[in-house]
Design a protein around this motif. Structure first.
Motif, mmCIF file in Angstrom:
data_model
loop_
_atom_site.group_PDB
_atom_site.id
_atom_site.type_symbol
_atom_site.label_atom_id
_atom_site.label_comp_id
_atom_site.label_asym_id
_atom_site.label_seq_id
_atom_site.Cartn_x
_atom_site.Cartn_y
_atom_site.Cartn_z
ATOM 1 N N UNK A 96 0.817 -1.231 -0.001
ATOM 2 C CA UNK A 96 0.097 -0.004 0.056
ATOM 3 C C UNK A 96 0.823 1.317 0.072
ATOM 4 N N UNK A 97 2.000 1.347 0.817
ATOM 5 C CA UNK A 97 2.604 2.522 1.017
ATOM 6 C C UNK A 97 3.433 2.830 -0.478
ATOM 7 N N UNK A 118 -6.384 5.760 1.491
ATOM 8 C CA UNK A 118 -5.356 5.032 2.506
ATOM 9 C C UNK A 118 -5.509 5.349 3.956
ATOM 10 N N UNK A 119 -5.239 4.386 4.551
ATOM 11 C CA UNK A 119 -5.630 4.513 6.034
ATOM 12 C C UNK A 119 -4.288 4.098 6.711
ATOM 13 N N UNK A 120 -4.154 4.770 7.958
ATOM 14 C CA UNK A 120 -3.171 4.016 9.231
ATOM 15 C C UNK A 120 -3.731 3.404 9.735
ATOM 16 N N UNK A 121 -3.656 2.170 9.906
ATOM 17 C CA UNK A 121 -4.162 1.059 10.722
ATOM 18 C C UNK A 121 -3.239 0.119 11.550
ATOM 19 N N UNK A 124 1.367 3.242 11.123
ATOM 20 C CA UNK A 124 2.092 3.871 10.142
ATOM 21 C C UNK A 124 1.423 4.141 9.085
ATOM 22 N N UNK A 125 1.826 5.251 8.210
ATOM 23 C CA UNK A 125 1.083 5.683 7.135
ATOM 24 C C UNK A 125 0.702 4.703 5.860
ATOM 25 N N UNK A 126 -0.463 4.819 5.428
ATOM 26 C CA UNK A 126 -0.605 3.871 4.225
ATOM 27 C C UNK A 126 -0.424 2.451 4.334
ATOM 28 N N UNK A 162 -8.144 7.436 8.362
ATOM 29 C CA UNK A 162 -7.809 8.012 6.822
ATOM 30 C C UNK A 162 -6.546 8.801 6.930
ATOM 31 N N UNK A 163 -5.608 8.565 6.086
ATOM 32 C CA UNK A 163 -4.359 9.351 5.765
ATOM 33 C C UNK A 163 -4.006 9.665 4.578
ATOM 34 N N UNK A 164 -5.065 9.508 3.359
ATOM 35 C CA UNK A 164 -4.647 10.256 2.227
ATOM 36 C C UNK A 164 -5.553 9.417 1.127
ATOM 37 N N UNK A 165 -5.740 10.377 0.164
ATOM 38 C CA UNK A 165 -6.516 9.812 -1.014
ATOM 39 C C UNK A 165 -5.577 10.094 -2.234
#
Length: 172
Positions: A96-97, A118-121, A124-126, A162-165
């Motif tokens: 994903x990252x 994208x999500x930080x689950x 960590x980002x993405x 959520x950390x981005x689109x």
């Protein structure tokens, strides 16, 4: 064409119930070209619409960590990479990252069907991703409950993470 695709998606999601009357949505603002030109891109908006239909066709597919094939199971990035490869013939990384690094960032309020969320689950980002299908919903392959499914971005769990689109289109 976009309204017809939206109506088809609504009909698919409605299952055996009656098909809702399509409602014309406002035209979103045009997107600007990618700043450096190094991003992965699909050939056009028709391919992002195909991504939505393809993703909906994978609903209820089993989850498998590292999975990139619906017969064996899919994880989140494997699902996205599988769909993109089948639609465009081009391969994305299975991470994903790394997919985020190769796609153009957009604002969450600019999301259109076929864009990526994208999500930080995992702190960590993405670390998780899905395909936006419209109406505040996305398709993803979560490891919890083990099946490809549709979720709402407003779902408390995802809204907090959520950390981005990003988009696979370089411009519109």
């Amino acid at each position: 064409m976009l309204v017809a695709t939206a109506a088809a998606v609504a009909a698919l999601l409605a299952g055996c119930s009656t098909t809702p009357t399509p409602v014309a949505s406002p035209t979103p603002p045009p997107r600007t070209a990618a700043p450096s030109g190094h991003y992965f891109s699909l050939e056009g908006e028709h391919q992002t619409q195909e991504m939505v239909l393809f993703a909906l066709g994978l609903l209820d597919t089993g989850y498998r960590f590292g999975g990139r094939n619906p017969d064996a199971g899919l994880d989140c990035s494997g699902m996205v990479a599988y769909i993109v490869e089948n639609i465009s013939g081009r391969r994305l990384p299975h991470n994903a990252a790394q997919i985020a690094d190769r796609t153009r960032p957009i604002e969450v309020d600019e999301l259109r069907p076929g864009d990526l969320v994208f999500f930080n689950t995992l702190k960590r980002r993405h670390s998780h991703m899905g395909i936006y299908i419209g109406d505040g919903r996305f398709v993803h392959a979560p490891n919890s409950r083990g099946r490809v499914r549709v979720e709402r971005l407003a779902n408390r769990y995802f809204a907090q993470r959520i950390d981005g689109a990003r988009t696979l289109l370089t411009s519109n």
